[in-house]
Structures are given as structure tokens and as C-alpha cells.
Design an enzyme around this catalytic site. Structure first.
Site, PDB file in Angstrom:
ATOM      1  N   ASN A   1      45.547  29.043  32.747  1.00 50.07           N
ATOM      2  CA  ASN A   1      45.369  30.077  31.732  1.00 50.07           C
ATOM      3  C   ASN A   1      44.958  31.355  32.461  1.00 50.07           C
ATOM      4  OD1 ASN A   1      44.650  31.710  29.628  1.00 50.07           O
ATOM      5  ND2 ASN A   1      43.283  30.243  28.647  1.00 50.07           N
TER       6      ASN A   1
ATOM      7  N   GLU B   1      42.679  23.216  23.573  1.00 53.06           N
ATOM      8  CA  GLU B   1      43.935  23.896  23.900  1.00 53.06           C
ATOM      9  C   GLU B   1      44.500  23.419  25.236  1.00 53.06           C
ATOM     10  OE1 GLU B   1      41.834  27.565  22.682  1.00 53.06           O
ATOM     11  OE2 GLU B   1      43.809  28.267  22.064  1.00 53.06           O
TER      12      GLU B   1
ATOM     13  N   HIS C   1      46.581  31.950  18.781  1.00 53.76           N
ATOM     14  CA  HIS C   1      45.867  30.663  18.736  1.00 53.76           C
ATOM     15  C   HIS C   1      46.789  29.543  18.243  1.00 53.76           C
ATOM     16  CE1 HIS C   1      41.947  33.100  17.893  1.00 53.76           C
ATOM     17  NE2 HIS C   1      41.992  32.801  19.186  1.00 53.76           N
TER      18      HIS C   1
ATOM     19  N   ARG D   1      36.128  42.181  17.569  1.00 57.33           N
ATOM     20  CA  ARG D   1      37.278  42.822  16.907  1.00 57.33           C
ATOM     21  C   ARG D   1      36.989  43.034  15.422  1.00 57.33           C
ATOM     22  NH1 ARG D   1      40.765  38.456  19.372  1.00 57.33           N
ATOM     23  NH2 ARG D   1      41.334  39.212  21.435  1.00 57.33           N
TER      24      ARG D   1
ATOM     25  N   ARG E   1      49.655  28.730  29.921  1.00 54.20           N
ATOM     26  CA  ARG E   1      49.430  29.348  28.619  1.00 54.20           C
ATOM     27  C   ARG E   1      50.001  30.768  28.663  1.00 54.20           C
ATOM     28  NH1 ARG E   1      44.179  32.186  26.225  1.00 54.20           N
ATOM     29  NH2 ARG E   1      44.974  32.485  24.134  1.00 54.20           N
TER      30      ARG E   1
END
Ligand code: AMP
Length: 403
Positions: free
Chosen positions: A7, A387, A181, A242, A92
Site C-alpha cells: 500500500n 483490507e 474504501h 475532511r 492497493r
């Protein structure tokens, strides 16, 4: 088969080696501050050797990958004897645009396509690509797979993914909702179905991925039909830093008032907003916010209330979009670990016939646990996401039959 999961961020690289036999993690770690100075943290999980952090110059991602491979094959702390014991690498990739609806084995055409959609994720995709190229240079004969954050959401119908803009912006620039996601939403929705002894095709599920970044998805009969993040991960929920949804006119208004560019304002919406902004800069970490709230801090109280309110509104919207919901799943850092934040959300959900066992909720942290009561009309469950495991599984499924 051992799968190396990579990742890659712009200045960091997370990795895990996962056995496809039983999904166990053999080793994991992180390279940080790539291109600045550098450090690698490595943990041999298989033999419980603990974490080891080494500060060392890491000039680029190729150097980072070579350090990872050295650590993995090290005679003392390594988990493999040589690189032939890595059967495949799963990468990823943040943005797959409309080109990628599922994971793919990487070849030159895939690299080209990832490059072509890089405009949509200018910070992430180039870093992801660098990671692939660095791995290919050092492991030229090992198959590599790209697993996209956006792929699971590609089943959304146009009424969910189109923004109400002049159509040319979609046609010329592919501006639309993509969602992120996806690996997590897919993994959790499938695992939850398995938990209840159902096929994904039998359930309407709302997955609430609530971490520092956060998104909700509506998964109807195994397919994503809507999700809260948009063209970029900025849209939707109030997140750690965010803002999530707001009137787009806010951007030009602040830009005018503060003599900033649109880019600078969007940076502020990404990095200084969310619960961090609402708590007046206190923290983006929910543990800090709860501590402050419990001590009477009004900003922290508002931040958590606004965060939960937004999640509850999305759950309501998605229950409407699917004409009902069978299961609501909480996952990721906050969703898995923070019973108080979950309660703020589920206290809104009585109208759906949902009843929760508060004591069970309070005792649930980081494990699979149904928190709704037996007679609740909708099942509510905490299901930890994974993940890396999902990427390893997707990778194995694609390479196991390759010659
Ligand atoms: P993630 O992005 O999924 O890694 O989630 C990270 C966020 O989860 C952190 O910013 C914390 O706010 C939150 N988190 C992690 N552990 C806990 C915990 N035990 N209690 C409350 N919040 C937590």
C-alpha cells in the site's frame, strides 16, 4: 502461497506478507518519510519477534521496496529464505476510474490505464504506480495484481453516480461519483452475509466504514448501489480532517475572503476540517475528542454530535434508496472500537425498528459482534475490516491458476 501486499503512499509504504493458506500475517511493516530521510518499521509476526524500527536513508520507493525485501529475507528476522517464496504481489490502487470494475493482473496495458486515470487521484495513483514499478524492477518474474479502492462501487447506477452538472463535464472529464474504501465495503458486506448464513444476493446491507477517512455504502443484493464519497474522498461524512458534504459555494467564498486559490481551500477542506476543524483544532482522534467532551469541552461535543448526525442521515438515505435494510455494519477504527460514537449514531435509528443492547455495545471493541437485540427489526453488527487480507485474497484468486 505467500502474498506480499503493498500500500504505497506518496512518502510512505505499508506492507504485509499474508499466507493464502490460512490468511495469517507472517510479517508486516511500514516505510516512512520516503524521499525526505527515512525509516523502516518491520515486524516478524509469525515468530512473535516484535517491532523493530531502523532509521535509514530511503531516497525513493525502489529503495523502500528493496529494504522491505531485505527485511523479509533476513537470516535472523526474515520470514522467507528467498524471493521465490513470494508467489504474488497485491497492490492497493486508489483510483481505477471507470476502467476497472474489479481487480486485475498487472500488465503493460493495466499500467497505462492506471496512468491515464491518475488525473482523478493526482496524489495517490502516481505513488501507487511507483510502488508497482519498483516491485517489478526487483521481482521481474513475480505476478502482480492491482486492487482498486473504487472498483466495488462501479455497480452504482447513473442516477447515483452522476452529479447534476452540465453533461459535458462527465463526457469530457469523467467527473462523477466514484467512491472509495471499496475493498473494505466489499469485504465487510460479504463477511456479514457469511456471518448470517446468507448469500450477499439475499441482503440489503449498509456498511459504515468509520475511520479517520469515513464512508457509508448501500449494498443491495451484493452490489453497491450508492456510496458517500465522490469524485475524491472529500465528499460525504464528516471525517477526521475532511469536511464531507458542504455547499460548493463555500469554496469560492473563502477563496475571495482570504485571497486563496480553489486548490488551497480544498486542501483546507481535506486537512483542517472534519472533527478536527469543528473541535477548533483540538484533535482528529476520537479518543481525544471523547476525553474532552467528557470534561465538558463544547467544541469536542459539537464535533462528535455533527459527525454522528451525518452518519445517521446517510443511513436513513440509504435505507430509503434500498427500500429497506437488513443489516447495518460498523467497521474501521472508530466503527470497530468506539462504543460511545456508535451509540451517538444508533440513538437516531429507533424509527427503523432497531433496538440495541447497550451493554453488549459497550463491551465490543475490535471484534465481530452483533450489538442489536434478538427482536431488532434490523441487525446491527460490528465487523472489523481487513483490507490487507482482502487484497491478498483477491490477488491469490487471480494468480493461482497462472502458469
Ligand atoms: P482508521 O482510519 O480506520 O485507522 O481509524 C483511525 C481512527 O480510529 C483514529 O483516528 C481514532 O480516532 C479511532 N480509534 C481507533 N481506536 C479507537 C478507540 N479505541 N477508541 C476510539 N477511537 C478509536
Amino acid at each position: 502461497m505467500n502474498i506480499l501486499v503493498i500500500n504505497c503512499g506518496s512518502s510512505s509504504l505499508k506492507f504485509q506478507v499474508i499466507s493464502s493458506d490460512d490468511g495469517s500475517v507472517l510479517a508486516k511493516g511500514l516505510c516512512e518519510r520516503i524521499g525526505i530521510d527515512g525509516a523502516i518499521t518491520y515486524e516478524n509476526v509469525r515468530d512473535h519477534l516484535g517491532k523493530e524500527k531502523t532509521v535509514t536513508q530511503i531516497e525513493d520507493h525502489k529503495k523502500a521496496i528493496s529494504l522491505v525485501l531485505d527485511a523479509l529475507t533476513d537470516v535472523k528476522g526474515g520470514v522467507i529464505r528467498n524471493l521465490n517464496e513470494i508467489g504474488a504481489v497485491g497492490h492497493r490502487i486508489v483510483h481505477g476510474g471507470e476502467k476497472f470494475t474489479k481487480s486485475v493482473v498487472i500488465d503493460d496495458s493495466v499500467l497505462k490505464a492506471i496512468r491515464e486515470v491518475s488525473d482523478l487521484a493526482p496524489l495517490h495513483n502516481p505513488a501507487n504506480l511507483t510502488g508497482i514499478l519498483a516491485c517489478q524492477a526487483l521481482m521481474p518474474n513475480t505476478p502482480m495484481v492491482a486492487v482498486f479502492d473504487t472498483a466495488f462501487h462501479q455497480t452504482m447506477p447513473p442516477k447515483a453516480f452522476m452529479y447534476a452538472l452540465p453533461k459535458k463535464y462527465y463526457e469530457q472529464y469523467k467527473i462523477r461519483r466514484y467512491g472509495f474504501h471499496g475493498t473494505s465495503h466489499k469485504y465487510v458486506s460479504e463477511k456479514v452475509a457469511e456471518y448470517y448464513g446468507k448469500k450477499p444476493e439475499e441482503l440489503k446491507t449498509i456498511v459504515c466504514h468509520l475511520g479517520n477517512g469515513a464512508s457509508v455504502s448501500a449494498v443491495k443484493y451484493g452490489k453497491c448501489i450508492d456510496t458517500s464519497m465522490g469524485l475524491t474522498p472529500l465528499e460525504g461524512l464528516v471525517m477526521g480532517t475532511r469536511s464531507g458534504d458542504l455547499d460548493p459555494a463555500v469554496v469560492s467564498y473563502i477563496a475571495d475572503k482570504e485571497n486563496k486559490s480553489a486548490y488551497e481551500v480544498v486542501q483546507m477542506l481535506n486537512k483542517e476540517s472534519g472533527v478536527l476543524g469543528l473541535s477548533n483544532g483540538l484533535s482528529s482522534d476520537f479518543r481525544d475528542l471523547w476525553k474532552a467532551r467528557n470534561e465538558g469541552n463544547k467544541d469536542a461535543t459539537l464535533a462528535l454530535d455533527a459527525w454522528a448526525y451525518r452518519v445517521a442521515k446517510y443511513i436513513g438515505a440509504y435505507a430509503a434508496a434500498m427500500n429497506g435494510v437488513d443489516v447495518i455494519a460498523f467497521t474501521a477504527g472508530v466503527g470497530e472500537n468506539d462504543c460511545d460514537s456508535r451509540k451517538l449514531i444508533y440513538d437516531y435509528l429507533g424509527y427503523l425498528g432497531i433496538t440495541i443492547d447497550d451493554a453488549v455495545n459497550a463491551a465490543t471493541r475490535g471484534k465481530v459482534q452483533e450489538i442489536s437485540t434478538k427482536d431488532s427489526k434490523v441487525k446491527v453488527i460490528v465487523y472489523p475490516t481487513n483490507e490487507e487480507l482482502a487484497i491478498a485474497q483477491e490477488t491469490y484468486a487471480l494468480v493461482k491458476d497462472l502458469k
